[in-house]
Write an enzyme that holds these catalytic residues in place. Structure first.
Site, PDB file in Angstrom:
ATOM      1  N   HIS A  62       0.955  -1.273  -0.092  1.00  7.14           N
ATOM      2  CA  HIS A  62       0.032   0.086  -0.093  1.00  7.14           C
ATOM      3  C   HIS A  62       0.967   1.393  -0.172  1.00  7.14           C
ATOM      4  O   HIS A  62       2.115   1.293   0.549  1.00  7.14           O
ATOM      5  CB  HIS A  62      -0.967   0.181   1.085  1.00  7.14           C
ATOM      6  CG  HIS A  62      -1.949  -1.095   1.147  1.00  7.14           C
ATOM      7  ND1 HIS A  62      -3.059  -0.999   1.827  1.00  7.14           N
ATOM      8  CD2 HIS A  62      -2.287  -1.924   0.250  1.00  7.14           C
ATOM      9  CE1 HIS A  62      -3.724  -2.061   1.684  1.00  7.14           C
ATOM     10  NE2 HIS A  62      -3.372  -2.701   0.513  1.00  7.14           N
ATOM     11  N   GLU A  64       1.025   3.835   1.934  1.00  2.11           N
ATOM     12  CA  GLU A  64       1.749   4.145   3.258  1.00  2.11           C
ATOM     13  C   GLU A  64       2.774   3.470   3.470  1.00  2.11           C
ATOM     14  O   GLU A  64       4.014   3.906   4.108  1.00  2.11           O
ATOM     15  CB  GLU A  64       0.646   4.016   4.304  1.00  2.11           C
ATOM     16  CG  GLU A  64      -0.612   4.934   4.409  1.00  2.11           C
ATOM     17  CD  GLU A  64      -1.589   4.119   3.516  1.00  2.11           C
ATOM     18  OE1 GLU A  64      -2.849   4.379   4.029  1.00  2.11           O
ATOM     19  OE2 GLU A  64      -1.610   3.239   2.690  1.00  2.11           O
ATOM     20  N   THR A 208     -24.523  -5.212 -30.846  1.00  2.00           N
ATOM     21  CA  THR A 208     -23.436  -4.563 -31.265  1.00  2.00           C
ATOM     22  C   THR A 208     -22.252  -5.578 -31.589  1.00  2.00           C
ATOM     23  O   THR A 208     -21.469  -5.132 -32.674  1.00  2.00           O
ATOM     24  CB  THR A 208     -22.897  -3.513 -30.152  1.00  2.00           C
ATOM     25  OG1 THR A 208     -23.893  -2.508 -29.831  1.00  2.00           O
ATOM     26  CG2 THR A 208     -21.621  -2.950 -30.404  1.00  2.00           C
ATOM     27  N   LEU A 216     -13.044  -4.309 -28.318  1.00  2.00           N
ATOM     28  CA  LEU A 216     -13.020  -3.657 -26.972  1.00  2.00           C
ATOM     29  C   LEU A 216     -11.819  -3.924 -26.093  1.00  2.00           C
ATOM     30  O   LEU A 216     -12.021  -3.898 -24.936  1.00  2.00           O
ATOM     31  CB  LEU A 216     -14.307  -4.282 -26.215  1.00  2.00           C
ATOM     32  CG  LEU A 216     -15.813  -3.915 -26.970  1.00  2.00           C
ATOM     33  CD1 LEU A 216     -17.113  -4.636 -26.290  1.00  2.00           C
ATOM     34  CD2 LEU A 216     -16.005  -2.343 -27.519  1.00  2.00           C
ATOM     35  N   ARG A 219      -6.141  -0.243 -26.846  1.00  2.00           N
ATOM     36  CA  ARG A 219      -5.133  -0.327 -27.718  1.00  2.00           C
ATOM     37  C   ARG A 219      -4.423   1.229 -28.070  1.00  2.00           C
ATOM     38  O   ARG A 219      -4.795   1.999 -28.814  1.00  2.00           O
ATOM     39  CB  ARG A 219      -5.641  -0.491 -29.124  1.00  2.00           C
ATOM     40  CG  ARG A 219      -6.410  -1.949 -29.586  1.00  2.00           C
ATOM     41  CD  ARG A 219      -6.802  -1.973 -30.822  1.00  2.00           C
ATOM     42  NE  ARG A 219      -7.805  -1.211 -31.120  1.00  2.00           N
ATOM     43  CZ  ARG A 219      -9.201  -1.209 -30.945  1.00  2.00           C
ATOM     44  NH1 ARG A 219      -9.604  -2.154 -30.179  1.00  2.00           N
ATOM     45  NH2 ARG A 219     -10.060  -0.256 -31.477  1.00  2.00           N
ATOM     46  N   SER A 236     -29.176 -11.998 -23.940  1.00  2.00           N
ATOM     47  CA  SER A 236     -30.572 -12.725 -23.388  1.00  2.00           C
ATOM     48  C   SER A 236     -30.481 -13.981 -23.972  1.00  2.00           C
ATOM     49  O   SER A 236     -30.568 -15.201 -23.196  1.00  2.00           O
ATOM     50  CB  SER A 236     -31.774 -11.779 -23.495  1.00  2.00           C
ATOM     51  OG  SER A 236     -31.684 -10.834 -23.077  1.00  2.00           O
ATOM     52  N   GLU A 305     -20.195   0.981 -24.193  1.00  2.00           N
ATOM     53  CA  GLU A 305     -19.988   1.086 -25.675  1.00  2.00           C
ATOM     54  C   GLU A 305     -21.068   0.210 -26.273  1.00  2.00           C
ATOM     55  O   GLU A 305     -20.600  -1.010 -26.644  1.00  2.00           O
ATOM     56  CB  GLU A 305     -18.471   0.860 -26.117  1.00  2.00           C
ATOM     57  CG  GLU A 305     -17.349   1.692 -25.378  1.00  2.00           C
ATOM     58  CD  GLU A 305     -16.104   1.603 -26.142  1.00  2.00           C
ATOM     59  OE1 GLU A 305     -15.978   1.436 -27.479  1.00  2.00           O
ATOM     60  OE2 GLU A 305     -14.998   1.539 -25.367  1.00  2.00           O
ATOM     61  N   LEU A 310     -29.460  -0.472 -25.739  1.00  2.00           N
ATOM     62  CA  LEU A 310     -29.038  -0.699 -24.354  1.00  2.00           C
ATOM     63  C   LEU A 310     -28.608   0.687 -23.702  1.00  2.00           C
ATOM     64  O   LEU A 310     -29.245   0.770 -22.548  1.00  2.00           O
ATOM     65  CB  LEU A 310     -27.553  -1.354 -24.542  1.00  2.00           C
ATOM     66  CG  LEU A 310     -27.105  -1.659 -23.185  1.00  2.00           C
ATOM     67  CD1 LEU A 310     -27.760  -2.307 -22.126  1.00  2.00           C
ATOM     68  CD2 LEU A 310     -25.643  -2.452 -23.362  1.00  2.00           C
TER      69      LEU A 310
END
Length: 375
Positions: A62, A64, A208, A216, A219, A236, A305, A310
């Site tokens: 962490h 700290e 899509t 997706l 890049r 679905s 996206e 949607l």
């Protein structure tokens, strides 16, 4: 137009100066800390920085601890600036509050409390019990901005949802036949890679996937240690093609459905996808159920996206927290597809209000950011 708050505001006190430094350090973990929050820490003695660190990856040290290691003996009596309440429990690493106490620091300045139920005031209580001075709330708004997804998951049991849309001057996202490449220019598309890199998951619909076959993935070079975001597909009836690009890029592909065809499920799982059934709503995956499940999977930030259906469903359910709209300077006509597939409004009082956060040029296009609530 209101500008978005950022972690580079001009400090007007020593506490703000050093907390601003801690916030900038925390930002270095922007693309790599999931599911943990982004945290920075600075140790100051006699007005000079003697140690600093930031959390880079879950399971790693962490902020700290790294700052204390760098400071060494100089940590004793120092003033500590940390962007999030030090942890007080044994997780993958020992409690940071204990480490600060053992080092003998003199005062701890904390930007904001940690809503994690394993912490949530416990770190502050430990420091107080040890007689260490405390200041809280310094640059709290900037600290909240840095970890909106983590805070959303902890306090609302759902991720922070940002929808990215590329549109024409008349608000169209695709031609009537579905063609949408490329509405915006190369600079805008490169900018989107930053949104992807800073997201835990990218959400899209099976329509899509079938129409565009997107990867997706991230890049863009030069971003350092980037965790590949999950790809989340709402499907679905399990129509995702087994040769879809997003099933083979780095990171996990997750497909959520309401009806399982065991043969299709097995075919998708054979190439590495995770297929899961969620409750249905009006013949589709329940969006609130999806948000809750993503929170259970420790997803902090989701980038949407997707197409107008949607996006419209998410808008109707009031699940989008932020809109990032890239607008090109051309017109596509009234037959082209819009941003949100929604039923007609009965009257002006039914409008869904958004607030401007910022707007600026990205190459040849305009990027607009809007929020559901004031920052």
């Amino acid at each position: 137009m209101a500008k978005n708050k950022n972690i580079h505001s001009i400090p007007d006190s020593p506490d703000q100066e050093f907390m601003s430094r801690a916030l900038r350090l925390a930002g270095r973990g922007q693309y790599s800390t999931d599911p943990n929050p982004r945290v920075g820490c600075v140790l100051v003695k006699d007005g000079e920085i003697v140690g600093e660190g930031w959390h880079a990856r879950a399971g790693g040290p962490h902020a700290e601890v790294l700052a204390l290691e760098q400071a060494g003996p100089a940590a004793a009596g120092s003033r500590v600036y940390v962007t999030l309440e030090p942890c007080s429990h044994h997780g993958r690493t020992p409690p940071c509050a204990d480490a600060l106490i053992t080092a003998g620091v003199g005062h701890v300045v904390i930007a904001m409390n940690d809503p994690n139920p394993d912490v949530d005031g416990g770190g502050i209580s430990k420091l107080k019990a040890a007689g260490i001075g405390l200041t809280t709330g310094i640059m709290e708004a900037e600290a909240i901005q840095l970890n909106r997804g983590y805070l959303s998951r902890r306090t609302r049991s759902r991720p922070y949802l940002r929808s990215k849309l590329a549109v024409s001057l008349d608000g169209r996202t695709a031609l009537s036949g579905g063609e949408s490449r490329w509405i915006t220019g190369a600079a805008a598309r490169a900018d989107v890679q930053l949104l992807r890199a800073g997201s835990s998951a990218i959400l899209t619909g099976v329509g899509t996937v079938i129409a565009d076959n997107p990867s997706l993935n991230v890049r863009r070079d030069g971003l350092g240690d980037v965790l590949a975001p999950d790809r989340v597909v709402l499907d679905s009836q399990l129509r995702t093609p087994i040769d879809a690009k997003l099933l083979t890029t780095s990171g996990q592909a997750r497909i959520f459905c309401i009806d399982v065809d065991l043969q299709k499920k097995q075919a998708l799982e054979d190439i590495g996808a995770l297929v899961e059934v969620l409750p249905a709503y009006e013949g589709r995956v329940s969006l609130p159920a999806l948000m809750n499940r993503l929170a259970e999977l420790e997803v902090n930030d989701v980038l949407v996206e997707a197409g107008e259906q949607l996006n419209g469903a998410l808008m109707r359910e009031d699940l989008i927290d932020e809109l990032v709209i890239y607008m090109a300077s051309h017109v596509m006509g009234s037959d082209a597809r819009g941003m949100f597939g929604m039923p007609p409004l009965a009257g002006m009082n039914d409008r869904i209000a958004w607030q401007w956060v910022e707007s600026r040029r990205i190459g040849e296009d305009l990027r607009m950011v809007l929020s559901r609530s004031a920052d």
